[in-house]
Design a protein around this motif. Structure first.
Motif, PDB file in Angstrom:
ATOM      1  N   ALA A  99       0.840  -1.193   0.000  1.00 45.14           N
ATOM      2  CA  ALA A  99       0.000   0.000   0.000  1.00 45.14           C
ATOM      3  C   ALA A  99       0.875   1.243   0.000  1.00 45.14           C
ATOM      4  O   ALA A  99       1.007   1.932   1.013  1.00 45.14           O
ATOM      5  CB  ALA A  99      -0.923  -0.016   1.221  1.00 45.14           C
ATOM      6  N   PRO A 100       1.498   1.574  -1.130  1.00 41.77           N
ATOM      7  CA  PRO A 100       2.395   2.733  -1.187  1.00 41.77           C
ATOM      8  C   PRO A 100       1.622   4.050  -1.190  1.00 41.77           C
ATOM      9  O   PRO A 100       0.516   4.140  -1.711  1.00 41.77           O
ATOM     10  CB  PRO A 100       3.137   2.530  -2.513  1.00 41.77           C
ATOM     11  N   GLU A 101       2.236   5.066  -0.618  1.00 47.09           N
ATOM     12  CA  GLU A 101       1.649   6.405  -0.651  1.00 47.09           C
ATOM     13  C   GLU A 101       1.917   7.053  -2.007  1.00 47.09           C
ATOM     14  O   GLU A 101       2.807   6.623  -2.755  1.00 47.09           O
ATOM     15  CB  GLU A 101       2.246   7.283   0.447  1.00 47.09           C
ATOM     16  N   THR A 102       1.153   8.074  -2.320  1.00 48.71           N
ATOM     17  CA  THR A 102       1.395   8.881  -3.504  1.00 48.71           C
ATOM     18  C   THR A 102       1.326  10.351  -3.103  1.00 48.71           C
ATOM     19  O   THR A 102       0.589  10.713  -2.175  1.00 48.71           O
ATOM     20  CB  THR A 102       0.360   8.610  -4.609  1.00 48.71           C
ATOM     21  N   ALA A 103       2.098  11.176  -3.786  1.00 50.57           N
ATOM     22  CA  ALA A 103       2.101  12.611  -3.511  1.00 50.57           C
ATOM     23  C   ALA A 103       1.943  13.370  -4.821  1.00 50.57           C
ATOM     24  O   ALA A 103       2.688  13.130  -5.773  1.00 50.57           O
ATOM     25  CB  ALA A 103       3.384  13.022  -2.799  1.00 50.57           C
ATOM     26  N   ASP A 104       0.948  14.258  -4.871  1.00 49.67           N
ATOM     27  CA  ASP A 104       0.757  15.103  -6.047  1.00 49.67           C
ATOM     28  C   ASP A 104       0.380  16.498  -5.575  1.00 49.67           C
ATOM     29  O   ASP A 104       0.484  16.814  -4.386  1.00 49.67           O
ATOM     30  CB  ASP A 104      -0.299  14.504  -6.981  1.00 49.67           C
ATOM     31  N   LYS A 105      -0.089  17.326  -6.487  1.00 53.38           N
ATOM     32  CA  LYS A 105      -0.410  18.702  -6.126  1.00 53.38           C
ATOM     33  C   LYS A 105      -1.556  18.785  -5.114  1.00 53.38           C
ATOM     34  O   LYS A 105      -1.694  19.780  -4.404  1.00 53.38           O
ATOM     35  CB  LYS A 105      -0.775  19.501  -7.377  1.00 53.38           C
ATOM     36  N   GLY A 106      -2.361  17.716  -5.034  1.00 50.97           N
ATOM     37  CA  GLY A 106      -3.458  17.702  -4.064  1.00 50.97           C
ATOM     38  C   GLY A 106      -3.001  17.370  -2.661  1.00 50.97           C
ATOM     39  O   GLY A 106      -3.708  17.649  -1.689  1.00 50.97           O
ATOM     40  N   GLY A 107      -1.820  16.747  -2.538  1.00 52.25           N
ATOM     41  CA  GLY A 107      -1.306  16.374  -1.235  1.00 52.25           C
ATOM     42  C   GLY A 107      -0.925  14.904  -1.179  1.00 52.25           C
ATOM     43  O   GLY A 107      -0.869  14.215  -2.202  1.00 52.25           O
ATOM     44  N   VAL A 108      -0.661  14.418   0.015  1.00 49.46           N
ATOM     45  CA  VAL A 108      -0.250  13.028   0.222  1.00 49.46           C
ATOM     46  C   VAL A 108      -1.487  12.153   0.432  1.00 49.46           C
ATOM     47  O   VAL A 108      -2.408  12.521   1.162  1.00 49.46           O
ATOM     48  CB  VAL A 108       0.683  12.910   1.443  1.00 49.46           C
ATOM     49  N   SER A 109      -1.486  10.992  -0.205  1.00 48.66           N
ATOM     50  CA  SER A 109      -2.619  10.077  -0.057  1.00 48.66           C
ATOM     51  C   SER A 109      -2.138   8.639  -0.198  1.00 48.66           C
ATOM     52  O   SER A 109      -0.995   8.377  -0.570  1.00 48.66           O
ATOM     53  CB  SER A 109      -3.704  10.375  -1.096  1.00 48.66           C
ATOM     54  N   ASN A 110      -3.044   7.715   0.112  1.00 45.72           N
ATOM     55  CA  ASN A 110      -2.746   6.287  -0.004  1.00 45.72           C
ATOM     56  C   ASN A 110      -4.042   5.603  -0.434  1.00 45.72           C
ATOM     57  O   ASN A 110      -4.912   5.320   0.393  1.00 45.72           O
ATOM     58  CB  ASN A 110      -2.253   5.745   1.341  1.00 45.72           C
ATOM     59  N   VAL A 142      -1.604   6.620   6.350  1.00 40.34           N
ATOM     60  CA  VAL A 142      -1.246   7.081   5.001  1.00 40.34           C
ATOM     61  C   VAL A 142       0.222   6.833   4.624  1.00 40.34           C
ATOM     62  O   VAL A 142       0.511   6.228   3.602  1.00 40.34           O
ATOM     63  CB  VAL A 142      -1.576   8.588   4.808  1.00 40.34           C
ATOM     64  N   ARG A 143       1.175   7.332   5.436  1.00 39.00           N
ATOM     65  CA  ARG A 143       2.580   7.334   5.011  1.00 39.00           C
ATOM     66  C   ARG A 143       3.120   5.912   4.835  1.00 39.00           C
ATOM     67  O   ARG A 143       3.047   5.075   5.732  1.00 39.00           O
ATOM     68  CB  ARG A 143       3.459   8.074   6.014  1.00 39.00           C
ATOM     69  N   SER A 144       3.679   5.661   3.645  1.00 38.96           N
ATOM     70  CA  SER A 144       4.283   4.363   3.342  1.00 38.96           C
ATOM     71  C   SER A 144       5.241   4.546   2.176  1.00 38.96           C
ATOM     72  O   SER A 144       4.857   4.508   1.013  1.00 38.96           O
ATOM     73  CB  SER A 144       3.199   3.335   2.984  1.00 38.96           C
ATOM     74  N   ASN A 145       6.510   4.791   2.515  1.00 37.29           N
ATOM     75  CA  ASN A 145       7.518   4.998   1.482  1.00 37.29           C
ATOM     76  C   ASN A 145       8.855   4.429   1.944  1.00 37.29           C
ATOM     77  O   ASN A 145       9.013   4.045   3.105  1.00 37.29           O
ATOM     78  CB  ASN A 145       7.652   6.490   1.148  1.00 37.29           C
ATOM     79  N   THR A 146       9.802   4.389   1.030  1.00 31.03           N
ATOM     80  CA  THR A 146      11.125   3.857   1.349  1.00 31.03           C
ATOM     81  C   THR A 146      12.208   4.923   1.289  1.00 31.03           C
ATOM     82  O   THR A 146      13.369   4.639   1.518  1.00 31.03           O
ATOM     83  CB  THR A 146      11.502   2.728   0.362  1.00 31.03           C
ATOM     84  N   ASP A 147      11.814   6.179   0.971  1.00 32.82           N
ATOM     85  CA  ASP A 147      12.814   7.242   0.833  1.00 32.82           C
ATOM     86  C   ASP A 147      13.047   8.018   2.122  1.00 32.82           C
ATOM     87  O   ASP A 147      13.825   8.969   2.153  1.00 32.82           O
ATOM     88  CB  ASP A 147      12.425   8.204  -0.299  1.00 32.82           C
ATOM     89  N   GLY A 148      12.356   7.613   3.188  1.00 30.60           N
ATOM     90  CA  GLY A 148      12.572   8.264   4.480  1.00 30.60           C
ATOM     91  C   GLY A 148      11.860   9.591   4.641  1.00 30.60           C
ATOM     92  O   GLY A 148      12.086  10.302   5.625  1.00 30.60           O
ATOM     93  N   ASN A 149      10.971   9.944   3.707  1.00 26.62           N
ATOM     94  CA  ASN A 149      10.219  11.198   3.809  1.00 26.62           C
ATOM     95  C   ASN A 149       9.099  11.019   4.824  1.00 26.62           C
ATOM     96  O   ASN A 149       8.134  10.296   4.582  1.00 26.62           O
ATOM     97  CB  ASN A 149       9.646  11.585   2.445  1.00 26.62           C
ATOM     98  N   LEU A 150       9.223  11.699   5.962  1.00 28.18           N
ATOM     99  CA  LEU A 150       8.290  11.485   7.059  1.00 28.18           C
ATOM    100  C   LEU A 150       7.154  12.509   7.109  1.00 28.18           C
ATOM    101  O   LEU A 150       6.039  12.178   7.472  1.00 28.18           O
ATOM    102  CB  LEU A 150       9.045  11.514   8.399  1.00 28.18           C
ATOM    103  N   GLY A 151       7.447  13.754   6.784  1.00 31.00           N
ATOM    104  CA  GLY A 151       6.444  14.783   6.995  1.00 31.00           C
ATOM    105  C   GLY A 151       6.382  15.143   8.470  1.00 31.00           C
ATOM    106  O   GLY A 151       7.065  14.553   9.311  1.00 31.00           O
ATOM    107  N   ASP A 152       5.554  16.120   8.798  1.00 26.97           N
ATOM    108  CA  ASP A 152       5.511  16.626  10.168  1.00 26.97           C
ATOM    109  C   ASP A 152       4.282  16.192  10.967  1.00 26.97           C
ATOM    110  O   ASP A 152       4.330  16.120  12.192  1.00 26.97           O
ATOM    111  CB  ASP A 152       5.567  18.164  10.168  1.00 26.97           C
ATOM    112  N   LEU A 153       3.183  15.893  10.279  1.00 23.56           N
ATOM    113  CA  LEU A 153       1.919  15.679  10.980  1.00 23.56           C
ATOM    114  C   LEU A 153       1.939  14.480  11.922  1.00 23.56           C
ATOM    115  O   LEU A 153       1.278  14.479  12.950  1.00 23.56           O
ATOM    116  CB  LEU A 153       0.775  15.529   9.975  1.00 23.56           C
TER     117      LEU A 153
END
Length: 330
Positions: free
Chosen positions: A175-186, A256-267
């Protein structure tokens, strides 16, 4: 609002902190001012009504969300410290309220372990033993047996009322996350949330008793669209911040968050936000997320370690999403 109390022969004035500009406050002085949810109110706003009373009582929990301050500079200078938090330094003026009437004992145990150091207790045996009411569960289980195989036992575990806390690990789904202009989602998590919501409704839970929480607005939009396409209404879908002070019988949390690049975000870094999400549930708390990814957050690592110890984590099998369409036909 003016309330006349015949019991005490007194008038009670109810207003927000910003409502003190009303003319009534220029003509009266009050014996007491009680400020609810005081831990969420900034000091300047909270101070206003206190000048109109001889004594005041602040009610709140600084272990939950602080005042919302958009300016990073203002936050760094202490603007997000509430008067409630500041006055807590005076220990003689603080009374700890440790009896709660919302969560059953299993859900309370989670926040007790992570935040409250075991101090919380249920207000009664009835509160502690309460479970979600699913009058159609037996029939649903019988129907599901026709459409699912032995690998889908996690569905029965999720629906079981006595399992008040469950964490669904989406690592193998995947279940990978995706990020676009709308924001982060899964999207995969969103589909799982929508499916679980439909199952609880089929089992007899009222849609208004189900709440869905996610940290990102784009995720909320996707979930809302999926629910609408399934003709599911009256399910409240919102952020953690909007759920402060609210509760539901069933709470489903999508991390939501599920990635391998270590991008955590703040929330998801704020343990107070996590505490709010956990404590919104009265009878059933379901969380979804990728365990390896979420363990990079310190507060979530503590949560996952505790849930693992208590055997509350269910590993979803590969191909789960493919099987959902079949099970949804139940």
């Amino acid at each position: 609002l003016l309330y006349s109390s015949s019991r005490w022969n007194k008038d009670l004035i109810a207003t927000t902190c910003m409502g003190i500009n009303h003319p009534i406050f220029t003509r009266r002085r009050f014996d007491f001012c009680i400020v609810d949810e005081a831990s969420q109110i900034s000091q300047p706003v909270c101070l206003g009504p206190l000048f109109y009373a001889s004594r005041f009582v602040l009610v709140g929990d600084h272990q939950q969300l602080p005042p919302l301050v958009q300016s990073a500079e203002a936050r760094d200078l202490g603007m997000n410290e509430s008067l409630f938090k500041r006055l807590e330094q005076n220990k003689e003026a603080v009374v700890q309220l440790t009896v709660q009437y919302r969560m059953n004992s299993q859900i309370m145990a989670v926040t007790n372990k992570l935040v409250y150091e075991g101090k919380l207790e249920c207000g009664s045996e009835r509160v502690g033993a309460a479970t979600v009411h699913l009058p159609n569960l037996k029939d649903l289980k019988l129907e599901m047996e026709l459409f699912t195989d032995c690998s889908e036992t996690w569905l029965k575990d999720i629906l079981e009322p006595s399992n008040a806390v469950c964490f669904l690990n989406t690592e193998k789904v995947p279940a990978p996350e995706t990020a676009d202009k709308g924001g982060v989602s899964n999207v995969t998590e969103a589909k799982l949330v929508s499916f679980l919501t439909s199952l609880f409704i089929k089992a007899g839970c009222k849609s208004c008793d189900i709440g869905i929480i996610a940290p990102y607005r784009q995720q909320l939009k996707i979930i809302s669209d999926l629910l609408a396409s399934s003709s599911i209404s009256n399910v409240e879908v919102n952020t953690v911040d909007k759920y402060q002070g609210r509760d539901k019988s069933v709470i489903i949390v999508s991390f939501v968050r599920s990635n391998t690049d270590g991008n955590l975000g703040d929330l998801l870094k704020d343990w107070r936000r996590l505490n709010v999400a956990i404590t919104r549930a009265k009878h059933k708390l379901i969380m979804l997320g990728c365990v390896p990814a979420l363990c990079r957050y310190l507060c979530l690592e503590s949560l996952i370690c505790y849930l693992s110890t208590e055997k509350k984590i269910l590993a979803l099998p590969t191909g789960t999403i493919e099987h959902l369409a079949l099970a949804a036909c139940v």
